[in-house]
Design a protein around this motif. Structure first.
Motif, PDB file in Angstrom:
ATOM      1  N   ILE A  20       0.800  -1.215   0.137  1.00 49.53           N
ATOM      2  CA  ILE A  20       0.029   0.123   0.112  1.00 49.53           C
ATOM      3  C   ILE A  20       0.596   1.149  -0.172  1.00 49.53           C
ATOM      4  O   ILE A  20       1.765   1.471   1.023  1.00 49.53           O
ATOM      5  N   PRO A  21       0.699   2.078  -0.998  1.00 50.37           N
ATOM      6  CA  PRO A  21       1.230   3.045  -0.975  1.00 50.37           C
ATOM      7  C   PRO A  21       1.011   4.301   0.388  1.00 50.37           C
ATOM      8  O   PRO A  21       0.280   4.235   0.721  1.00 50.37           O
ATOM      9  N   ALA A  22       2.509   4.898   0.593  1.00 46.92           N
ATOM     10  CA  ALA A  22       3.007   5.246   2.207  1.00 46.92           C
ATOM     11  C   ALA A  22       2.342   6.486   1.472  1.00 46.92           C
ATOM     12  O   ALA A  22       2.968   7.662   0.597  1.00 46.92           O
ATOM     13  N   ALA A  23       1.275   7.297   2.364  1.00 46.72           N
ATOM     14  CA  ALA A  23       1.242   8.707   2.695  1.00 46.72           C
ATOM     15  C   ALA A  23       2.697   9.708   2.872  1.00 46.72           C
ATOM     16  O   ALA A  23       3.407   8.917   3.584  1.00 46.72           O
ATOM     17  N   PRO A  24       3.156  10.373   2.055  1.00 53.00           N
ATOM     18  CA  PRO A  24       4.602  11.692   2.468  1.00 53.00           C
ATOM     19  C   PRO A  24       4.248  12.080   4.077  1.00 53.00           C
ATOM     20  O   PRO A  24       3.173  12.380   3.873  1.00 53.00           O
ATOM     21  N   VAL A  25       5.659  12.176   3.991  1.00 52.04           N
ATOM     22  CA  VAL A  25       5.910  12.301   5.176  1.00 52.04           C
ATOM     23  C   VAL A  25       7.057  13.485   5.340  1.00 52.04           C
ATOM     24  O   VAL A  25       7.402  13.309   4.809  1.00 52.04           O
ATOM     25  N   THR A  26       6.664  14.607   6.311  1.00 49.15           N
ATOM     26  CA  THR A  26       8.270  15.192   6.159  1.00 49.15           C
ATOM     27  C   THR A  26       8.575  14.919   6.618  1.00 49.15           C
ATOM     28  O   THR A  26       9.038  14.416   8.080  1.00 49.15           O
ATOM     29  N   PRO A  27      10.526  14.758   5.980  1.00 45.28           N
ATOM     30  CA  PRO A  27      11.388  14.009   7.157  1.00 45.28           C
ATOM     31  C   PRO A  27      11.739  15.375   8.059  1.00 45.28           C
ATOM     32  O   PRO A  27      11.919  15.940   8.182  1.00 45.28           O
ATOM     33  N   ASN A  84       8.758  -5.098  12.922  1.00 44.99           N
ATOM     34  CA  ASN A  84       7.473  -5.849  12.321  1.00 44.99           C
ATOM     35  C   ASN A  84       6.418  -5.122  11.885  1.00 44.99           C
ATOM     36  O   ASN A  84       6.348  -4.086  12.811  1.00 44.99           O
ATOM     37  N   ASP A  85       5.084  -5.769  13.119  1.00 45.23           N
ATOM     38  CA  ASP A  85       3.934  -5.093  13.125  1.00 45.23           C
ATOM     39  C   ASP A  85       3.601  -4.386  11.934  1.00 45.23           C
ATOM     40  O   ASP A  85       2.850  -3.279  12.062  1.00 45.23           O
ATOM     41  N   LEU A  86       3.664  -4.841  10.780  1.00 37.81           N
ATOM     42  CA  LEU A  86       3.342  -3.206   9.807  1.00 37.81           C
ATOM     43  C   LEU A  86       2.451  -2.446   9.051  1.00 37.81           C
ATOM     44  O   LEU A  86       1.685  -1.640   8.627  1.00 37.81           O
ATOM     45  N   GLU A  87       1.203  -3.798  10.497  1.00 35.24           N
ATOM     46  CA  GLU A  87      -0.159  -2.932  10.130  1.00 35.24           C
ATOM     47  C   GLU A  87      -0.316  -1.803  11.141  1.00 35.24           C
ATOM     48  O   GLU A  87      -1.921  -0.550  10.579  1.00 35.24           O
ATOM     49  N   GLN A  88       0.746  -1.244  11.983  1.00 38.48           N
ATOM     50  CA  GLN A  88       0.731  -0.610  12.347  1.00 38.48           C
ATOM     51  C   GLN A  88       1.145   0.688  12.474  1.00 38.48           C
ATOM     52  O   GLN A  88       1.213   1.269  13.266  1.00 38.48           O
ATOM     53  N   VAL A  89       1.939   0.327  11.146  1.00 40.53           N
ATOM     54  CA  VAL A  89       3.561   1.404  10.702  1.00 40.53           C
ATOM     55  C   VAL A  89       2.192   3.047  10.693  1.00 40.53           C
ATOM     56  O   VAL A  89       3.003   3.660  11.828  1.00 40.53           O
ATOM     57  N   PRO A  90       1.032   3.211  10.280  1.00 42.25           N
ATOM     58  CA  PRO A  90       1.143   4.769   9.878  1.00 42.25           C
ATOM     59  C   PRO A  90       0.903   4.841  11.626  1.00 42.25           C
ATOM     60  O   PRO A  90       0.641   6.103  11.372  1.00 42.25           O
ATOM     61  N   ALA A  91      -0.097   3.967  12.436  1.00 40.05           N
ATOM     62  CA  ALA A  91      -0.494   4.880  13.554  1.00 40.05           C
ATOM     63  C   ALA A  91       1.220   4.626  14.610  1.00 40.05           C
ATOM     64  O   ALA A  91       0.922   5.478  14.997  1.00 40.05           O
ATOM     65  N   LEU A  92       2.279   4.111  14.586  1.00 34.19           N
ATOM     66  CA  LEU A  92       2.958   3.915  15.301  1.00 34.19           C
ATOM     67  C   LEU A  92       3.943   4.919  14.827  1.00 34.19           C
ATOM     68  O   LEU A  92       5.386   4.430  15.638  1.00 34.19           O
ATOM     69  N   LEU A  93       4.178   5.392  13.464  1.00 31.25           N
ATOM     70  CA  LEU A  93       5.555   5.536  13.216  1.00 31.25           C
ATOM     71  C   LEU A  93       5.805   6.867  14.151  1.00 31.25           C
ATOM     72  O   LEU A  93       7.253   7.228  14.776  1.00 31.25           O
ATOM     73  N   ASP A  94       5.350   7.547  14.720  1.00 34.55           N
ATOM     74  CA  ASP A  94       5.278   8.648  15.243  1.00 34.55           C
ATOM     75  C   ASP A  94       6.087   8.343  17.241  1.00 34.55           C
ATOM     76  O   ASP A  94       7.085   9.155  17.509  1.00 34.55           O
ATOM     77  N   LEU A 104       6.651  -0.122   4.678  1.00 37.23           N
ATOM     78  CA  LEU A 104       8.583   0.688   5.430  1.00 37.23           C
ATOM     79  C   LEU A 104       8.401   1.918   5.109  1.00 37.23           C
ATOM     80  O   LEU A 104       9.527   2.791   5.222  1.00 37.23           O
ATOM     81  N   SER A 105       7.853   2.565   4.198  1.00 33.27           N
ATOM     82  CA  SER A 105       8.131   3.802   3.157  1.00 33.27           C
ATOM     83  C   SER A 105       7.533   4.903   4.521  1.00 33.27           C
ATOM     84  O   SER A 105       8.705   5.605   4.213  1.00 33.27           O
ATOM     85  N   PRO A 106       6.723   5.106   4.707  1.00 28.71           N
ATOM     86  CA  PRO A 106       6.266   6.057   6.223  1.00 28.71           C
ATOM     87  C   PRO A 106       7.884   6.065   7.445  1.00 28.71           C
ATOM     88  O   PRO A 106       8.629   7.209   7.073  1.00 28.71           O
ATOM     89  N   PHE A 107       8.780   5.171   7.304  1.00 25.76           N
ATOM     90  CA  PHE A 107      10.019   5.657   8.224  1.00 25.76           C
ATOM     91  C   PHE A 107      11.139   6.046   7.728  1.00 25.76           C
ATOM     92  O   PHE A 107      11.408   6.881   7.759  1.00 25.76           O
TER      93      PHE A 107
END
Length: 366
Positions: A102-109, A290-300, A319-322
């Motif tokens: 799934i494409p990740a939403a852009p996040v400001t580095p 791992n836990d890839l499904e929760q990457v968007p919620a846990l990125l911060d 994993l692209s959001p990281f």
């Protein structure tokens, strides 16, 4: 040790697909893609300690992988992460194989600070650089790494980051690696009980659920944060006292496994955020295992990611959001040879290499 599990429903689906294929073909063959002859480490690796024995036989054709590699069988949709090689579901990669990432939403580095790891300073995403956020280490994309959980630590590998077992590593080893300019990550199991750890008696039996597929291990009831928090705090204190720079908590996606408890995605988010807070309170960086499904919620909440076999299961895009946030993704494949994943993962900005399942000193980096 290493922990990649997948939900039981995914394993059953794969078994069904395998059976249908068997009836359609009169013969089949398997090709061993592990290149065990190529060792990129400068010195011969020490003998590895015995790796945990999975609680269930491996899927035919992948005797060296604890998970259920092969033809993708489940949709790569949010809400069903996965964990290591047992039929019940380690906290290794998290999503079921199957569909394009799934494409990740852009996040400001993040803005890089003064580099504190070997390499030439630069912007996030430049190999060999790292940024800082206050006193806490912030590994940037592209840093080469070594992950060794079996055998005596081979300190001769010329990489800026080591990930090694917190319990089995003496503070003197961490200090020696620091003297060589390395950053060191402390591996601990935060999601399941291990009967061989020195603090195993501190975990009440009520906290222990079903086996996670590895001998002597059981899933934790992560809803009982009041009981688990001080025990995890003690483990993170150990990492801090030994001089580690970060922690890698394993098996932290029990909610989609047969844990023996009615866990939810929210239960997992609360538990994982508790772990992140404990690490940060101690000045330690923490990786999302791992836990890839929760990457968007846990990125911060997490400072970097550790992933197993995202290429094998077509999950790497999650994993692209990281990377977009200027945070490292430390990635390994076991079954796939480097020629089958390095081009893609390097383009994504990952720190990738091939390892043996026992995670001894052998490595073949991209």
């Amino acid at each position: 040790m290493t922990r990649r599990t997948r939900p039981v429903w995914a394993a059953l689906a794969l078994a069904t697909a395998t059976a249908l294929l068997a009836t359609a073909c009169s013969s089949s063959g398997s090709e061993d893609e592990d290149d065990t002859s190529a060792d990129a480490t400068p010195a011969p690796p020490p003998a590895a300690t015995a790796a945990p024995v999975p609680g269930a036989p491996a899927t035919p054709g992948t005797p060296d992988t604890p998970g259920t590699p092969g033809t993708p069988v489940t949709p790569d949709a949010p809400g069903s992460p996965t964990a290591p090689g047992s039929p019940t579901a380690p906290g290794r990669p998290s999503t079921a194989p199957g569909t394009p990432s799934i494409p990740a939403a852009p996040v400001t580095p993040v803005t890089p600070g003064t580099p504190n790891a070997p390499g030439t300073p630069g912007t996030p995403g430049t190999p060999g650089t790292a940024s800082t956020a206050g006193a806490r280490w912030q590994p940037a994309p592209g840093l080469a790494w070594q992950w060794q959980l079996g055998g005596g630590v081979d300190q001769s590998v010329d990489v800026p980051v080591y990930d090694i077992d917190g319990f089995e590593t003496d503070a003197s080893v961490v200090a020696a690696l620091h003297a060589k300019g390395r950053k060191v990550i402390c591996y601990v199991n935060a999601g399941s009980w291990e009967d061989f750890r020195p603090d195993s008696a501190a975990f009440a039996q009520a906290l222990q659920g079903s086996g996670n597929g590895w001998k002597g291990e059981k899933w934790f009831d992560i809803r009982r944060i009041d009981q688990l928090k001080p025990l995890m705090a003690a483990r993170f204190d150990m990492c801090k006292q030994k001089g580690f720079d970060a922690v890698e908590p394993d098996t932290i996606e029990a909610y989609n496994q047969n844990s023996g408890f009615p866990l939810t995605a929210d239960d997992q988010l609360r538990y994982n955020r508790m772990l992140a807070a404990l690490a940060h309170e101690r000045g330690l960086a923490i990786g999302l295992k791992n836990d890839l499904e929760q990457v968007p919620a846990l990125l911060d909440d997490f400072d970097f990611a550790v992933n197993e076999e995202c290429a094998q299961y077509d999950e790497c895009g999650r994993l692209s959001p990281f990377i977009q946030a200027g945070k490292a993704v430390f990635h390994v494949e076991y079954k796939l040879g480097t020629e089958k994943f390095c081009t893609r993962t390097k383009a994504l900005g990952f720190s990738s290499m091939q390892k043996k399942l026992e995670l001894d000193a052998w490595r073949k980096p991209c």
